[in-house]
Design a protein around this motif. Structure first.
Motif, PDB file in Angstrom:
ATOM      1  N   MET A  72       0.872  -1.199  -0.031  1.00  0.00           N
ATOM      2  CA  MET A  72      -0.001  -0.040   0.112  1.00  0.00           C
ATOM      3  C   MET A  72       0.799   1.202  -0.146  1.00  0.00           C
ATOM      4  O   MET A  72       0.558   2.354  -0.732  1.00  0.00           O
ATOM      5  N   ALA A  73       1.877   1.223   0.640  1.00  0.00           N
ATOM      6  CA  ALA A  73       2.701   2.461   0.788  1.00  0.00           C
ATOM      7  C   ALA A  73       3.788   2.492  -0.500  1.00  0.00           C
ATOM      8  O   ALA A  73       4.204   3.805  -0.705  1.00  0.00           O
ATOM      9  N   THR A  74       4.085   1.454  -1.102  1.00  0.00           N
ATOM     10  CA  THR A  74       5.170   1.851  -2.052  1.00  0.00           C
ATOM     11  C   THR A  74       4.918   1.108  -3.509  1.00  0.00           C
ATOM     12  O   THR A  74       5.193   1.523  -4.513  1.00  0.00           O
ATOM     13  N   ALA A  75       3.859   0.090  -3.508  1.00  0.00           N
ATOM     14  CA  ALA A  75       3.363  -0.652  -4.739  1.00  0.00           C
ATOM     15  C   ALA A  75       2.480  -0.002  -5.598  1.00  0.00           C
ATOM     16  O   ALA A  75       1.375   0.714  -4.816  1.00  0.00           O
ATOM     17  N   ARG A  76       2.293   0.023  -6.692  1.00  0.00           N
ATOM     18  CA  ARG A  76       1.265   0.286  -7.787  1.00  0.00           C
ATOM     19  C   ARG A  76       0.727  -1.056  -8.320  1.00  0.00           C
ATOM     20  O   ARG A  76       1.384  -1.889  -8.195  1.00  0.00           O
ATOM     21  N   GLY A  77      -0.224  -0.963  -9.096  1.00  0.00           N
ATOM     22  CA  GLY A  77      -0.897  -2.111  -9.534  1.00  0.00           C
ATOM     23  C   GLY A  77      -1.603  -2.887  -8.783  1.00  0.00           C
ATOM     24  O   GLY A  77      -2.254  -2.652  -7.993  1.00  0.00           O
ATOM     25  N   GLU A  78      -1.424  -4.386  -9.269  1.00  0.00           N
ATOM     26  CA  GLU A  78      -2.082  -5.281  -8.460  1.00  0.00           C
ATOM     27  C   GLU A  78      -1.920  -5.456  -7.049  1.00  0.00           C
ATOM     28  O   GLU A  78      -2.396  -6.305  -6.243  1.00  0.00           O
ATOM     29  N   TYR A  79      -0.503  -5.355  -6.553  1.00  0.00           N
ATOM     30  CA  TYR A  79      -0.001  -5.730  -5.254  1.00  0.00           C
ATOM     31  C   TYR A  79      -0.893  -5.522  -3.992  1.00  0.00           C
ATOM     32  O   TYR A  79      -1.013  -6.344  -3.241  1.00  0.00           O
ATOM     33  N   PRO A  80      -1.433  -4.205  -3.720  1.00  0.00           N
ATOM     34  CA  PRO A  80      -2.035  -3.804  -2.708  1.00  0.00           C
ATOM     35  C   PRO A  80      -3.261  -4.936  -2.800  1.00  0.00           C
ATOM     36  O   PRO A  80      -3.682  -5.655  -1.493  1.00  0.00           O
ATOM     37  N   ALA A  81      -4.055  -4.965  -3.672  1.00  0.00           N
ATOM     38  CA  ALA A  81      -5.130  -6.027  -3.775  1.00  0.00           C
ATOM     39  C   ALA A  81      -4.741  -7.325  -3.631  1.00  0.00           C
ATOM     40  O   ALA A  81      -5.447  -8.146  -2.994  1.00  0.00           O
ATOM     41  N   LEU A  82      -3.926  -8.033  -4.254  1.00  0.00           N
ATOM     42  CA  LEU A  82      -3.225  -9.318  -3.864  1.00  0.00           C
ATOM     43  C   LEU A  82      -3.110  -9.545  -2.784  1.00  0.00           C
ATOM     44  O   LEU A  82      -3.353 -10.598  -2.251  1.00  0.00           O
ATOM     45  N   CYS A  83      -2.259  -8.552  -2.192  1.00  0.00           N
ATOM     46  CA  CYS A  83      -1.706  -8.793  -0.674  1.00  0.00           C
ATOM     47  C   CYS A  83      -2.964  -8.917   0.517  1.00  0.00           C
ATOM     48  O   CYS A  83      -3.041  -9.874   1.067  1.00  0.00           O
ATOM     49  N   ARG A  84      -3.881  -8.420  -0.049  1.00  0.00           N
ATOM     50  CA  ARG A  84      -5.215  -8.189   0.811  1.00  0.00           C
ATOM     51  C   ARG A  84      -5.797  -9.631   0.628  1.00  0.00           C
ATOM     52  O   ARG A  84      -6.311 -10.270   1.606  1.00  0.00           O
ATOM     53  N   LEU A  85      -6.097 -10.003  -0.562  1.00  0.00           N
ATOM     54  CA  LEU A  85      -6.643 -11.462  -0.837  1.00  0.00           C
ATOM     55  C   LEU A  85      -5.604 -12.461  -0.269  1.00  0.00           C
ATOM     56  O   LEU A  85      -6.603 -13.296   0.488  1.00  0.00           O
ATOM     57  N   ALA A 102     -13.557  -8.483   5.541  1.00  0.00           N
ATOM     58  CA  ALA A 102     -13.127  -7.138   5.269  1.00  0.00           C
ATOM     59  C   ALA A 102     -12.174  -6.914   4.375  1.00  0.00           C
ATOM     60  O   ALA A 102     -12.020  -6.154   3.485  1.00  0.00           O
ATOM     61  N   LEU A 103     -11.238  -7.725   4.393  1.00  0.00           N
ATOM     62  CA  LEU A 103      -9.887  -7.791   3.323  1.00  0.00           C
ATOM     63  C   LEU A 103     -10.569  -8.014   1.965  1.00  0.00           C
ATOM     64  O   LEU A 103     -10.012  -7.334   1.189  1.00  0.00           O
ATOM     65  N   ALA A 104     -11.081  -8.943   1.822  1.00  0.00           N
ATOM     66  CA  ALA A 104     -11.871  -9.202   0.490  1.00  0.00           C
ATOM     67  C   ALA A 104     -12.566  -8.180  -0.215  1.00  0.00           C
ATOM     68  O   ALA A 104     -12.604  -7.866  -1.391  1.00  0.00           O
ATOM     69  N   GLU A 105     -13.389  -7.520   0.724  1.00  0.00           N
ATOM     70  CA  GLU A 105     -14.260  -6.256   0.176  1.00  0.00           C
ATOM     71  C   GLU A 105     -13.136  -5.135  -0.261  1.00  0.00           C
ATOM     72  O   GLU A 105     -13.436  -4.550  -1.292  1.00  0.00           O
ATOM     73  N   ARG A 106     -12.185  -4.951   0.639  1.00  0.00           N
ATOM     74  CA  ARG A 106     -11.133  -3.854   0.371  1.00  0.00           C
ATOM     75  C   ARG A 106     -10.519  -4.299  -1.006  1.00  0.00           C
ATOM     76  O   ARG A 106     -10.199  -3.365  -1.768  1.00  0.00           O
ATOM     77  N   ALA A 107     -10.122  -5.305  -1.034  1.00  0.00           N
ATOM     78  CA  ALA A 107      -9.390  -5.848  -2.264  1.00  0.00           C
ATOM     79  C   ALA A 107     -10.366  -5.866  -3.540  1.00  0.00           C
ATOM     80  O   ALA A 107      -9.798  -5.432  -4.579  1.00  0.00           O
ATOM     81  N   LEU A 108     -11.431  -6.322  -3.369  1.00  0.00           N
ATOM     82  CA  LEU A 108     -12.302  -5.914  -4.518  1.00  0.00           C
ATOM     83  C   LEU A 108     -12.535  -4.393  -4.929  1.00  0.00           C
ATOM     84  O   LEU A 108     -12.387  -4.119  -5.948  1.00  0.00           O
ATOM     85  N   ALA A 109     -12.609  -3.593  -3.897  1.00  0.00           N
ATOM     86  CA  ALA A 109     -12.562  -2.178  -4.355  1.00  0.00           C
ATOM     87  C   ALA A 109     -11.271  -1.637  -4.880  1.00  0.00           C
ATOM     88  O   ALA A 109     -11.507  -0.903  -5.660  1.00  0.00           O
ATOM     89  N   LEU A 110     -10.199  -2.168  -4.433  1.00  0.00           N
ATOM     90  CA  LEU A 110      -9.002  -1.791  -4.931  1.00  0.00           C
ATOM     91  C   LEU A 110      -9.102  -2.084  -6.365  1.00  0.00           C
ATOM     92  O   LEU A 110      -8.379  -1.488  -7.285  1.00  0.00           O
ATOM     93  N   ALA A 111      -9.270  -3.293  -6.682  1.00  0.00           N
ATOM     94  CA  ALA A 111      -9.305  -3.968  -7.962  1.00  0.00           C
ATOM     95  C   ALA A 111      -9.930  -3.188  -8.854  1.00  0.00           C
ATOM     96  O   ALA A 111      -9.844  -3.097 -10.152  1.00  0.00           O
ATOM     97  N   HIS A 112     -11.257  -2.644  -8.508  1.00  0.00           N
ATOM     98  CA  HIS A 112     -12.107  -1.886  -9.271  1.00  0.00           C
ATOM     99  C   HIS A 112     -11.727  -0.168  -9.455  1.00  0.00           C
ATOM    100  O   HIS A 112     -12.235   0.491 -10.238  1.00  0.00           O
ATOM    101  N   ALA A 113     -10.728   0.110  -8.785  1.00  0.00           N
ATOM    102  CA  ALA A 113     -10.386   1.485  -8.566  1.00  0.00           C
ATOM    103  C   ALA A 113      -9.719   1.788  -9.676  1.00  0.00           C
ATOM    104  O   ALA A 113      -9.022   1.097 -10.429  1.00  0.00           O
TER     105      ALA A 113
END
Length: 117
Positions: A72-85, A102-113
């Motif tokens: 979340m602090a350094t990466a762009r792309g899929e890693y924040p969502a993937l790490c949450r999943l 909660a993690l799955a919901e946030r990962a889904l939101a990140l994936a759609h952002a």
């Protein structure tokens, strides 16, 4: 670092955890020792998956939490969502269903952002 990680991923995909774990642990250790924060989320997430698959959820959860925070602090792309999943999967195995949800919901939101991918 990349060679250890790549060989560890190969063994992990073959289902050979005893051979995967030392290589993945070595890759994460090298990454930390060399202070390469941009690589950490990918390497730590892979090791966290191996720990989860090996039933070492107590080791997986803190490592995957750290990978998610750094992603979340350094990466762009899929890693924040993937790490949450991946952390969510470990939380399910640990019996922490609310946290996993909660993690799955946030990962889904990140994936759609926009701009995430």
């Amino acid at each position: 670092m990349h060679a250890s990680w790549g060989i560890g991923v190969l063994f992990l995909r073959q289902g050979d955890l005893p051979r995967a774990l030392p290589r993945l642990e070595r890759a994460v250790r090298i990454c930390q020792d060399a202070d390469l924060p941009l690589f950490f989320p990918r390497l730590a997430a892979t090791l966290g998956v191996a720990y989860t698959l090996g039933g070492r959820v107590a080791d997986a959860v803190p490592l995957l939490t750290q990978a998610m925070e750094r992603a979340m602090a350094t990466a762009r792309g899929e890693y924040p969502a993937l790490c949450r999943l991946l952390l969510g999967e470990a939380q399910v195995l640990a019996g922490r269903l609310e946290e996993a949800h909660a993690l799955a919901e946030r990962a889904l939101a990140l994936a759609h952002a926009p701009g995430t991918w």
